[in-house]
Design an enzyme around this catalytic site. Structure first.
Site, PDB file in Angstrom:
ATOM      1  N   SER B 144       0.798  -1.198  -0.071  1.00  0.00           N
ATOM      2  CA  SER B 144      -0.059  -0.161   0.131  1.00  0.00           C
ATOM      3  C   SER B 144       0.764   1.246   0.059  1.00  0.00           C
ATOM      4  O   SER B 144       1.499   1.524  -1.004  1.00  0.00           O
ATOM      5  CB  SER B 144      -1.026  -0.047   1.293  1.00  0.00           C
ATOM      6  OG  SER B 144      -2.055   0.695   0.958  1.00  0.00           O
ATOM      7  N   HIS B 186      -4.319  -0.815  -4.292  1.00  0.00           N
ATOM      8  CA  HIS B 186      -5.682  -1.116  -4.435  1.00  0.00           C
ATOM      9  C   HIS B 186      -6.291  -0.489  -5.614  1.00  0.00           C
ATOM     10  O   HIS B 186      -7.421  -0.041  -5.886  1.00  0.00           O
ATOM     11  CB  HIS B 186      -6.306  -0.101  -3.372  1.00  0.00           C
ATOM     12  CG  HIS B 186      -5.623  -0.161  -2.031  1.00  0.00           C
ATOM     13  ND1 HIS B 186      -5.964  -1.338  -1.200  1.00  0.00           N
ATOM     14  CD2 HIS B 186      -4.463   0.662  -1.215  1.00  0.00           C
ATOM     15  CE1 HIS B 186      -5.247  -1.177   0.245  1.00  0.00           C
ATOM     16  NE2 HIS B 186      -4.452   0.032   0.015  1.00  0.00           N
ATOM     17  N   GLU B 213      -5.348  -5.397  -4.732  1.00  0.00           N
ATOM     18  CA  GLU B 213      -5.234  -5.797  -3.535  1.00  0.00           C
ATOM     19  C   GLU B 213      -4.688  -7.365  -3.382  1.00  0.00           C
ATOM     20  O   GLU B 213      -5.310  -8.108  -4.173  1.00  0.00           O
ATOM     21  CB  GLU B 213      -6.682  -5.485  -2.589  1.00  0.00           C
ATOM     22  CG  GLU B 213      -6.835  -3.913  -2.592  1.00  0.00           C
ATOM     23  CD  GLU B 213      -8.132  -3.798  -1.612  1.00  0.00           C
ATOM     24  OE1 GLU B 213      -8.735  -4.668  -1.444  1.00  0.00           O
ATOM     25  OE2 GLU B 213      -8.152  -2.487  -1.428  1.00  0.00           O
TER      26      GLU B 213
END
Lengths: 283, 283
Positions: B144, B186, B213
């Site tokens: 992330s 994401h 993800e």
């Protein structure tokens, strides 16, 4: 028909009265500049237009039909009829058929594309509309569900927020007005790249067209797509795709698609549908 | 260092102990197969690994640090330290610096990429990590926010649900561990194609890498990207872009990007970072 006579006299037709197919990504401006709807109206003949509104995708056909009717009336159309088809038998209604013979513009509203196809596909009325569109006698517009139905193959539904995968998209037969494309709408707005890619993995010979809200891909008769409105039109060209695992994957496995072309087109950009080439607005 | 000795003895290194950079799209599996985290662990030396966790992107560094510590402990690591850096001065902490000399794996957690860069960029600690990664002495992973910082240019934030446009994306300087890429995470999950395209319109010479993800783009030392995990890695290659209006558009005007290449890669697919070529899993 006054409009037809005007057309025959003016040869070549001025740009404003050339017919076209307007594929609209939904949520087009109905209040302010109304650029897209006004373009449809102009291309349908403007003051001389004879407009048919087909609200059959919607479960509130009266409301939505009246809304568009008022908009085109305000622009100056004297002849507008809502073809409120709720049953396939109405596709043989002589009164509707007669009106379609006179029409210069047909507008397909939003709603549910499966409902729209279920009511219209292969009816004499729809066949006659298709014929007149292909002859260049009618300007056709479809927004949202009305846009989805344009291709031979149609995205009937699906999800978003996932990697491209086979069950992400539900495919069905469209109305085939522009057979070579697969259209998705509300495109960047509703995160639909994944579902368009999933559709294209199955039919890589079709051109994927993702249209944002308040944006229109206007298909001219000479094979040029012209972009109008405030967002973008994404074109996914998989003709040179070197690999997809589409035929092998099990349910929910993610898809591979190698070597796609992607074009993001914005206002006034053009795209050659047959040459598969984008043209910059200032070129 | 036991691990270093092992490496020197085994030449060429077995695949499992080859170092790599793992760029993870966030929300990686921490409970079941833990495929991505296990690959990081293996590539860091497995049972012999010496792991540093940098939780500085997070505002809950203790919690998140402990979570990853427990995971790698359960896998069998005997040496794990959370480098809980909350102030740039800690980038000169001799204890941290000593640990980084011993490390075989560094893991950057999620959180806020601007915070992570603000605390780490250009500190002696970070410079030494970068050096050891580039020498192939350390396996590095970032998830992330920890993935976002990999490029020279970094997507610091932005919005979604709009057509590509200039203010959609906020750019900043990343940590430059893989300078030639711009990473977004994401990716399909949070509708980020539009913001990656907006970033790429400004820096078309960089490769756009959109990672879903629980999915990882693993950069091998030989320039091969290997896809692991349950989603896809989208690669946007704008090197042959024929047109963008990026330099001309006013705020909020949509962007044009013509002639991009797009590859959607899934599990086991490879991509040649320098040859710019995808390789199918079964090729």
């Amino acid at each position: 028909m006054l409009q037809s006579q005007t057309k025959v006299q003016d040869s070549p037709m001025p740009q404003a009265t050339k017919t076209a197919i307007l594929v609209i990504g939904g949520a087009e401006d109905k209040v302010h500049g109304k650029e897209i709807l006004h373009t449809f109206w102009t291309r349908s003949g403007g003051d001389d237009s004879i407009i048919g509104i087909i609200p059959s995708a919607s479960r509130e056909p009266v409301l939505i039909g009246e809304r568009y009717q008022r908009i085109f009336e305000d622009m100056g159309s004297k002849y507008i009829k809502v073809l409120d088809i709720r049953d396939r038998s109405q596709g043989e209604d002589p009164q509707f058929q007669e009106y379609v013979e006179e029409c210069t513009g047909i507008f397909l509203t939003g709603g549910d594309q499966l409902r729209l196809c279920g009511l219209l596909a292969d009816t004499p009325l729809m066949e006659r509309i298709r014929q007149r569109v292909q002859l260049g006698e009618i300007t056709l517009a479809g927004t949202s569900a009305g846009a989805a139905v344009m291709g031979h193959h149609m995205i009937a539904g699906g999800s978003s927020g996932e990697s491209p995968n086979r069950p992400l998209v539900d495919m069905a037969m469209g109305l085939g007005l522009i057979p070579e494309v697969i259209v998705d709408q509300h495109f960047h707005n509703r995160n639909r790249m994944s579902r368009l890619l999933s559709a294209i993995s199955i039919y890589p010979e079709r051109l994927g067209i993702g249209i944002d809200e308040d944006t229109c891909a206007m298909f001219e008769r000479d094979g040029i797509i012209r972009v109008i409105g405030k967002g973008t039109v994404a074109i996914v060209d998989a003709r040179a795709m070197s690999y997809t695992n589409q035929a092998e994957v099990t349910v929910n496995e993610p898809l591979s698609l190698h070597n796609l072309k992607l074009h993001i087109l914005s206002h006034s950009d053009l795209y050659h549908l047959h040459k598969h080439l984008p043209i910059a607005k200032n070129a």
